[in-house]
Design a protein around this motif. Structure first.
Motif, short mmCIF file in Angstrom:
data_model
loop_
_atom_site.label_atom_id
_atom_site.label_comp_id
_atom_site.label_asym_id
_atom_site.label_seq_id
_atom_site.Cartn_x
_atom_site.Cartn_y
_atom_site.Cartn_z
N GLY A 196 0.82 -1.21 0.00
CA GLY A 196 0.00 0.00 0.00
C GLY A 196 0.85 1.26 0.00
N TRP A 197 0.18 2.36 0.21
CA TRP A 197 0.84 3.68 0.23
C TRP A 197 0.76 4.31 1.62
N GLY A 198 0.60 3.49 2.64
CA GLY A 198 0.43 4.00 4.00
C GLY A 198 1.72 4.46 4.63
N ALA A 199 1.62 4.81 5.91
CA ALA A 199 2.76 5.34 6.67
C ALA A 199 3.89 4.32 6.75
N VAL A 200 5.12 4.81 6.70
CA VAL A 200 6.29 3.94 6.81
C VAL A 200 7.03 4.13 8.13
N ASN A 201 6.60 5.13 8.92
CA ASN A 201 7.16 5.33 10.25
C ASN A 201 6.17 6.11 11.10
N ASP A 202 6.53 6.41 12.34
CA ASP A 202 5.60 7.04 13.27
C ASP A 202 5.35 8.51 12.97
N THR A 203 6.17 9.12 12.12
CA THR A 203 6.03 10.56 11.88
C THR A 203 5.37 10.88 10.54
N SER A 204 5.24 9.88 9.66
CA SER A 204 4.63 10.13 8.35
C SER A 204 3.21 9.59 8.33
N SER A 207 3.02 7.30 2.19
CA SER A 207 4.16 7.24 1.28
C SER A 207 3.64 7.53 -0.12
N ASP A 208 4.44 8.16 -0.95
CA ASP A 208 3.99 8.43 -2.31
C ASP A 208 4.31 7.29 -3.26
N ARG A 209 5.01 6.27 -2.78
CA ARG A 209 5.39 5.16 -3.64
C ARG A 209 4.89 3.84 -3.05
N LEU A 210 4.38 2.96 -3.90
CA LEU A 210 3.85 1.68 -3.45
C LEU A 210 4.96 0.84 -2.81
N HIS A 211 4.71 0.37 -1.61
CA HIS A 211 5.67 -0.49 -0.93
C HIS A 211 4.96 -1.70 -0.35
N HIS A 212 5.74 -2.67 0.08
CA HIS A 212 5.16 -3.94 0.54
C HIS A 212 5.97 -4.53 1.67
#
Length: 307
Positions: A196-204, A207-212
């Motif tokens: 998905g494009w969700g948060a990658v850490n506690d401060t964001s 994300s603008d790029r698809l990650h898994h």
């Protein structure tokens, strides 16, 4: 997608490879049969991209929902294409709070970098690879499960999106397969994946790029025990839910709701879960993420699909 600890995933595609040509598939509103080569398979996924980003064509069934209000667009949740006309998502993505932020208007299919217009390009092994760019399809209607109430332990957190038109089938747009059996009957040994494009850490927040991220299956009783001792969320889990994760720094997170939990059966990838909720903060050791179990809602899904 919370990846506080995970710094790299070099993936030789474990999910389905394409078994046939897209032009051989007759896509309609009805979900394709698993094993037909018309769902749950991706093409050209045999390389790795440094970091935890997905590959351009790795998850051609994932889309992102646009909510619109006063000429402003917000991206709140993901959805998963299960046929040419329908997508699965979470009911919470269309609740009162989401509606306040904007009306669900469109779904972007074939998306990769949300902040980029036109084709998205990445460098792989010194060469530039590009997709076709996102295709925006209007939402005709949303069907949320009638028994969903967020305050009632997120039970029945599932929704169907009917697109205003049949989605084209390309290397970057293709439906996933619905599950052929209940994954919880016999605990899977292979790991599952969510993207998905969700948060990658506690401060964001996104994300603008698809990650898994890859996640282990967690038995419902063990998952319940984790939430029983959790200091931040006491909740009663039900049979229509399943759990995955519990490893530090590897989790779905804020902004991933509605996205798929995926499992590969041979060459075919199935959507076994829908991102619903998890521990706070995301990626907390010993606290798995909770997903709506898609197999439990197979009859409801098919009963609400119209040609």
């Amino acid at each position: 997608m919370n990846l506080l600890v995970l710094t790299s995933i070099c993936v030789v595609m474990l999910l389905g490879f394409s078994l046939g040509k897209a032009e051989d598939c007759k896509i309609s509103a009805t979900p394709p049969n698993p094993g037909s080569g018309c769902c749950g398979s991706a093409v050209g996924v045999n390389k790795s991209i440094p970091g935890f980003y997905a590959q351009l064509s790795q998850y051609p069934w994932i889309g992102i929902i646009e909510h619109q209000k006063e000429n402003k667009t917000k991206l709140l949740c993901s959805a998963t294409l299960i046929s040419g006309r329908y997508m699965l998502s979470a009911a919470q993505c269309f609740g009162a709070r989401a509606q306040q932020l904007g009306k669900p208007a469109n779904v972007r299919l074939g998306e990769y970098i949300t902040t980029n217009d036109g084709p998205d390009c990445v460098e792989v092994d010194g060469l530039q690879e590009c997709n076709d760019g996102a295709l925006k399809i209007p939402i005709e209607k949303v069907i949320t499960h009638p028994d969903f109430h967020k305050e009632h332990n997120f039970q029945h957190d599932i929704a169907l999106i009917r697109l205003a038109q049949i989605a084209p089938i390309t290397d970057f747009i293709k439906p996933i397969c619905l599950p052929t059996s209940d994954i919880t009957v016999e605990a899977p040994q292979e790991r599952m994946w969510t993207a998905g494009w969700g948060a990658v850490n506690d401060t964001s927040s996104a994300s603008d790029r698809l990650h898994h991220v890859d996640l282990p299956y967690v038995d419902l009783d063990a998952c319940q025990a984790a939430f029983n001792i959790s200091k931040n969320r006491q909740i009663k889990l039900r049979q229509g839910q399943l759990c995955a994760g519990g490893e530090e720094g590897k989790d779905s997170c804020k902004g991933d709701a509605g996205g798929p939990l995926m499992y590969a059966r041979g060459h075919t990838t199935e959507i076994v879960g829908i991102v619903s909720f998890g521990g706070i903060p995301c990626g907390k050791l010993g606290v798995p993420g909770v997903y709506t179990k898609v197999f439990a809602y197979d009859a409801w899904i098919r009963a609400n699909i119209e040609d």
